[in-house]
Design an enzyme around this catalytic site. Sequence first.
Site, PDB file in Angstrom:
ATOM      1  N   THR A  59       0.650  -1.369   0.012  1.00 54.61           N
ATOM      2  CA  THR A  59       0.172  -0.277  -0.005  1.00 54.61           C
ATOM      3  C   THR A  59       0.656   1.452  -0.042  1.00 54.61           C
ATOM      4  O   THR A  59       0.332   2.467   0.023  1.00 54.61           O
ATOM      5  CB  THR A  59      -1.080   0.301   1.356  1.00 54.61           C
ATOM      6  OG1 THR A  59      -0.198   0.024   2.681  1.00 54.61           O
ATOM      7  CG2 THR A  59      -1.942  -1.008   1.151  1.00 54.61           C
ATOM      8  N   LYS A  60       2.092   1.172   0.268  1.00 48.21           N
ATOM      9  CA  LYS A  60       2.911   2.360   0.252  1.00 48.21           C
ATOM     10  C   LYS A  60       3.393   2.948  -1.145  1.00 48.21           C
ATOM     11  O   LYS A  60       2.961   2.572  -2.214  1.00 48.21           O
ATOM     12  CB  LYS A  60       4.318   1.844   0.973  1.00 48.21           C
ATOM     13  CG  LYS A  60       4.106   1.417   2.277  1.00 48.21           C
ATOM     14  CD  LYS A  60       3.528   2.523   3.178  1.00 48.21           C
ATOM     15  CE  LYS A  60       3.713   2.224   4.851  1.00 48.21           C
ATOM     16  NZ  LYS A  60       3.058   1.104   5.189  1.00 48.21           N
ATOM     17  N   ASN A  61       3.998   3.651  -1.041  1.00 48.75           N
ATOM     18  CA  ASN A  61       4.299   4.755  -2.370  1.00 48.75           C
ATOM     19  C   ASN A  61       5.161   4.081  -3.476  1.00 48.75           C
ATOM     20  O   ASN A  61       5.002   4.349  -4.655  1.00 48.75           O
ATOM     21  CB  ASN A  61       5.025   6.086  -1.971  1.00 48.75           C
ATOM     22  CG  ASN A  61       4.507   6.715  -1.029  1.00 48.75           C
ATOM     23  OD1 ASN A  61       3.983   6.345  -0.126  1.00 48.75           O
ATOM     24  ND2 ASN A  61       4.140   7.994  -1.259  1.00 48.75           N
TER      25      ASN A  61
END
Length: 385
Positions: free
Chosen positions: A182-184
């Site tokens: 879910t991170k960048n």
Amino acid sequence: MTGMLPYGRQSVTEDDIAAVADVLRGDWLTTGPQVDAFEADLAAWTGGVGVTAVSNGTAALHVAYAAAGVGPGDEVVVPPMTFVATASSAVALGAKIVFADVEDETFCLDPAAAAAAVTSRTKVVSAVDYAGHPADYDALRKSVEGSDALLVADAAHSIGGTYHGRPVGSLADLTTFSFFPTKNLTTAEGGAVAALDPHVLERARRFRSVGVVRDRDELRYPDEGGWHQEVHEFGLNYRLPDVLCALGRSQLRRLGEFKARRTALVARYDEALADLDGVLLPTRRSWADPAWHLYPIRVLDGRRREVYDRMRAAGIGVQVNYIPVHWHPAFADLGYRRGSCPVAESFYSQQLSLPLYPGLSDTDQDRVIDALTAALRVGSVRTAA
């Protein structure tokens, strides 16, 4: 019915898959050339600050605290508006956590609260770039003046962001990153630690590799033979394998695109929700260029649970980020009490993360906006009646 929209998700392309497949066909799966290359690629985003890759974001925090020399009897100052690992990984090294409240509006560590929490036993002050918005690092640097404490940036949300034009990764003594899906950007599971001091970086690199020393000049018994290696300080196996570093390198090539799309989605939310009663939108300081990981709204009038349930029922996978760390039973059992960080606790009671990820289409974002508007309107109509 249309499927559930997640609050965040990975963006994987055929190029990413090909990069992983190439490594799988080669000689290295664990620690090989892609690890060094990924670390060099990451350093291009930290302003040249050295980086070591690790197995996940929690490992990054554990490694950073170990490299900072955190041990039994030390204190680590942490904001409560974060995932529990920001604190628990320091507890694992024997530290005592001192919670300091966050600033209103950005919900990053309040420099005044941090300064008030620093004592002669403070080893680290750990800031969190909440939702991708950098903390106020110049002010936080002043909060540790006169002490031996190091400043750590938990930048799990903010790689690619800048503070006064300076890149995240160059702002604190140590910076940790997370590459969860879910991170960048993602390496599936993965993380990294950046350190301004090369000696601290070397401590981090050794700790993530079980503490093993191979450099002949540093061996205590250098003439044992070519196979010889030594452990001078204990570490753990927190290595990120070649196959996942290849995925990370491929993802990094699109980090600028990811950031631009997230910024555009935030602007669309800001415009569409500007006049919506019953919510407050996230804010941005003039000196920050956030790498938006979350879009955290505040639902007013005690309606967060109701709106959460209605949006979930409508297929919108909203989330709450985060339960204040000192509220977790593990910390409550250590004597930490609710009420000690009122800004963070009030924010938690209102906070709701709307879906935000590069693959979110304008159409799906409009679906989120419509569902939020409907969820708020239903309750308002009932109240008026």
